[in-house]
Design an enzyme around this catalytic site. Structure first.
Site, PDB file in Angstrom:
ATOM      1  N   GLY A   4    -151.445  -3.235 -49.531  1.00 28.77           N
ATOM      2  CA  GLY A   4    -150.069  -3.720 -49.568  1.00 28.77           C
ATOM      3  C   GLY A   4    -149.231  -2.933 -50.553  1.00 28.77           C
ATOM      4  N   ASN A  45    -161.120 -30.610 -37.795  1.00 27.24           N
ATOM      5  CA  ASN A  45    -160.139 -30.925 -36.759  1.00 27.24           C
ATOM      6  C   ASN A  45    -158.857 -30.108 -36.932  1.00 27.24           C
ATOM      7  OD1 ASN A  45    -159.232 -32.618 -34.505  1.00 27.24           O
ATOM      8  ND2 ASN A  45    -157.754 -33.382 -36.014  1.00 27.24           N
ATOM      9  N   THR A  46    -158.454 -29.924 -38.176  1.00 26.79           N
ATOM     10  CA  THR A  46    -157.202 -29.202 -38.428  1.00 26.79           C
ATOM     11  C   THR A  46    -157.368 -27.696 -38.210  1.00 26.79           C
ATOM     12  OG1 THR A  46    -156.607 -30.929 -39.978  1.00 26.79           O
ATOM     13  CG2 THR A  46    -155.345 -28.889 -40.128  1.00 26.79           C
ATOM     14  N   LYS A  86    -150.589  -6.247 -41.273  1.00 25.12           N
ATOM     15  CA  LYS A  86    -151.046  -7.605 -41.578  1.00 25.12           C
ATOM     16  C   LYS A  86    -149.844  -8.492 -41.877  1.00 25.12           C
ATOM     17  CE  LYS A  86    -153.011  -8.973 -45.608  1.00 25.12           C
ATOM     18  NZ  LYS A  86    -152.518 -10.293 -46.054  1.00 25.12           N
ATOM     19  N   ILE A 110    -159.908 -29.419 -42.980  1.00 24.92           N
ATOM     20  CA  ILE A 110    -161.016 -30.117 -42.302  1.00 24.92           C
ATOM     21  C   ILE A 110    -161.197 -29.515 -40.892  1.00 24.92           C
ATOM     22  CG2 ILE A 110    -160.671 -32.266 -43.596  1.00 24.92           C
ATOM     23  CD1 ILE A 110    -159.264 -33.398 -41.081  1.00 24.92           C
ATOM     24  N   PHE A 148    -156.881 -19.971 -43.095  1.00 27.52           N
ATOM     25  CA  PHE A 148    -156.978 -21.419 -42.873  1.00 27.52           C
ATOM     26  C   PHE A 148    -158.047 -22.040 -43.757  1.00 27.52           C
ATOM     27  CE2 PHE A 148    -155.494 -20.261 -38.390  1.00 27.52           C
ATOM     28  CZ  PHE A 148    -154.169 -20.524 -38.702  1.00 27.52           C
ATOM     29  N   HIS A 149    -157.718 -23.186 -44.318  1.00 33.16           N
ATOM     30  CA  HIS A 149    -158.663 -23.899 -45.182  1.00 33.16           C
ATOM     31  C   HIS A 149    -158.357 -25.380 -45.072  1.00 33.16           C
ATOM     32  CE1 HIS A 149    -160.582 -24.717 -49.316  1.00 33.16           C
ATOM     33  NE2 HIS A 149    -161.508 -24.583 -48.396  1.00 33.16           N
ATOM     34  N   ASP A 171    -146.175  -7.795 -46.733  1.00 35.27           N
ATOM     35  CA  ASP A 171    -145.865  -8.921 -47.627  1.00 35.27           C
ATOM     36  C   ASP A 171    -144.427  -8.813 -48.124  1.00 35.27           C
ATOM     37  OD1 ASP A 171    -148.397 -10.058 -47.358  1.00 35.27           O
ATOM     38  OD2 ASP A 171    -149.215  -8.914 -49.033  1.00 35.27           O
ATOM     39  N   LEU A 209    -153.625 -15.995 -42.167  1.00 40.45           N
ATOM     40  CA  LEU A 209    -153.122 -17.294 -42.626  1.00 40.45           C
ATOM     41  C   LEU A 209    -154.179 -18.049 -43.432  1.00 40.45           C
ATOM     42  CD1 LEU A 209    -151.028 -18.339 -39.484  1.00 40.45           C
ATOM     43  CD2 LEU A 209    -150.305 -17.121 -41.546  1.00 40.45           C
ATOM     44  N   THR A 255    -160.253 -11.395 -53.757  1.00 40.98           N
ATOM     45  CA  THR A 255    -160.385 -10.215 -54.622  1.00 40.98           C
ATOM     46  C   THR A 255    -159.641 -10.371 -55.948  1.00 40.98           C
ATOM     47  OG1 THR A 255    -158.521  -9.246 -53.438  1.00 40.98           O
ATOM     48  CG2 THR A 255    -160.711  -8.603 -52.703  1.00 40.98           C
TER      49      THR A 255
HETATM   50  O1  OMP Z   1    -157.339 -11.976 -46.566  1.00 39.23           O
HETATM   51  C1  OMP Z   1    -156.760 -11.045 -47.163  1.00 39.23           C
HETATM   52  O2  OMP Z   1    -156.188 -10.171 -46.538  1.00 39.23           O
HETATM   53  C2  OMP Z   1    -156.922 -10.964 -48.615  1.00 39.23           C
HETATM   54  C3  OMP Z   1    -158.102 -11.482 -49.140  1.00 39.23           C
HETATM   55  C4  OMP Z   1    -158.443 -11.217 -50.478  1.00 39.23           C
HETATM   56  O3  OMP Z   1    -159.527 -11.593 -50.955  1.00 39.23           O
HETATM   57  N1  OMP Z   1    -157.573 -10.513 -51.237  1.00 39.23           N
HETATM   58  C5  OMP Z   1    -156.367 -10.050 -50.762  1.00 39.23           C
HETATM   59  O4  OMP Z   1    -155.647  -9.395 -51.517  1.00 39.23           O
HETATM   60  N2  OMP Z   1    -156.004 -10.326 -49.465  1.00 39.23           N
HETATM   61  C6  OMP Z   1    -154.682  -9.893 -48.957  1.00 39.23           C
HETATM   62  O5  OMP Z   1    -154.603  -8.469 -48.984  1.00 39.23           O
HETATM   63  C7  OMP Z   1    -153.317  -8.033 -49.403  1.00 39.23           C
HETATM   64  C8  OMP Z   1    -153.468  -7.152 -50.607  1.00 39.23           C
HETATM   65  O6  OMP Z   1    -152.217  -6.699 -51.015  1.00 39.23           O
HETATM   66  P1  OMP Z   1    -152.028  -5.723 -52.245  1.00 39.23           P
HETATM   67  O7  OMP Z   1    -152.718  -6.326 -53.431  1.00 39.23           O
HETATM   68  O8  OMP Z   1    -150.532  -5.663 -52.417  1.00 39.23           O
HETATM   69  O9  OMP Z   1    -152.637  -4.390 -51.847  1.00 39.23           O
HETATM   70  C9  OMP Z   1    -152.477  -9.293 -49.646  1.00 39.23           C
HETATM   71  O10 OMP Z   1    -151.682  -9.506 -48.491  1.00 39.23           O
HETATM   72  C10 OMP Z   1    -153.494 -10.419 -49.790  1.00 39.23           C
HETATM   73  O11 OMP Z   1    -153.015 -11.632 -49.245  1.00 39.23           O
END
Ligand code: OMP
Length: 240
Positions: free
Chosen positions: A215, A68-69, A33, A66, A63-64, A12, A61, A124
């Site tokens: 992350g 088709n998209t 990731k 409809i 995705f969220h 990130d 990414l 989360t």
């Molecule tokens: O899909 C994900 O990876 C994701 C889902 C979720 O419910 N919570 C969540 O934190 N993430 C991803 O997991 C990573 C967590 O990063 P840190 O909080 O920096 O450890 C981020 O890149 C979020 O986008």
């Protein structure tokens, strides 16, 4: 699989240069990731960079949209030759099923292996009180997460993204072949930041996660290599 290979590090960062610096700083990370921030900034070129370093790729990414998209987006993403891809469970069962079918189409057309499609159950960063009072969902967190994950399973997705706090229950119910990927990981020494439903790396693997997504505890550390080693050390005491 070694415990270090069960850690996916979230790249990130705002640009390609910073991403390359981290990939080089953490040579023993095998699975990265790519999320919205980096993909919006540099697009698919980041995937080519990771492949040139022989890394596995989770394209997150979320995705969220409809049906088709999401079908079109999943078909295109599957052609990149990545390992994991996310969609939100809240798109509904029909869109989840259609997305899964389009993954296979996109991968076949591009002549690459299809990524595993995994559904985000409940972010989360959402607390029990937010679920009840902001989102107005009349279910407790474990019940709601289970419902969203079972919907993904019925749609024949490969797995789900869930919080460490719900993974033990989900593993019991979904069985060993359903992939469970957990972000919201916080070693005891790391700041929680915006994450609400967290556990430590050790606790999350013990509870049955296939992969941990980590992350900032690693990438925002003053010395990312030291933080990475500390996480690996924490997991090394787990008996397979
Ligand atoms: O899909 C994900 O990876 C994701 C889902 C979720 O419910 N919570 C969540 O934190 N993430 C991803 O997991 C990573 C967590 O990063 P840190 O909080 O920096 O450890 C981020 O890149 C979020 O986008």
């Amino acid at each position: 699989m070694s415990k270090a290979n069960q850690i996916i590090v979230a790249l990130d960062v705002p640009d390609k240069e910073r991403a390359i610096t981290l990939i080089k700083q953490l040579p023993s990370v095998t699975f990265w990731k790519v999320g919205l921030e980096l993909f919006v900034s540099c697009g698919p070129v980041i995937l080519e960079i990771l492949k040139s370093h022989n890394k596995k790729i989770f394209l997150d990414l979320k995705f969220h949209d409809i049906p088709n998209t999401v079908i079109g987006a999943c078909r295109t993403a599957a052609g990149y030759g990545i390992d994991l891809l996310t969609i939100h469970s809240t798109v509904g069962k029909d869109a989840l099923k259609a997305a899964k079918d389009s993954i296979n189409e996109g991968a076949t057309t591009a002549n690459v292996q299809p990524p595993k499609l995994i559904a985000v159950s409940l972010l989360t960063s959402i607390s029990a009180s937010q679920l009840a009072f902001e989102l107005k969902i009349p279910l407790e967190v474990p019940e709601y997460s289970l419902h969203m994950v079972l919907m993904a399973k019925q749609a024949e997705l490969d797995g789900a993204v869930c919080s460490p706090q719900e993974v033990a229950q989900l593993r019991d119910i979904c069985g060993k072949d359903f992939l469970l990927v957990c972000p919201g990981i916080r070693p005891n020494w790391a700041a929680r930041g915006d994450q609400k439903r967290t556990l430590t790396p050790f606790q999350t693997i013990q509870a049955g996660a296939d992969y941990l997504v980590i992350g900032r505890p690693i990438t925002a550390a003053i010395e990312p290599e030291v933080a990475w080693q500390k996480v690996c050390q924490e997991l090394s005491s787990i008996v397979p």
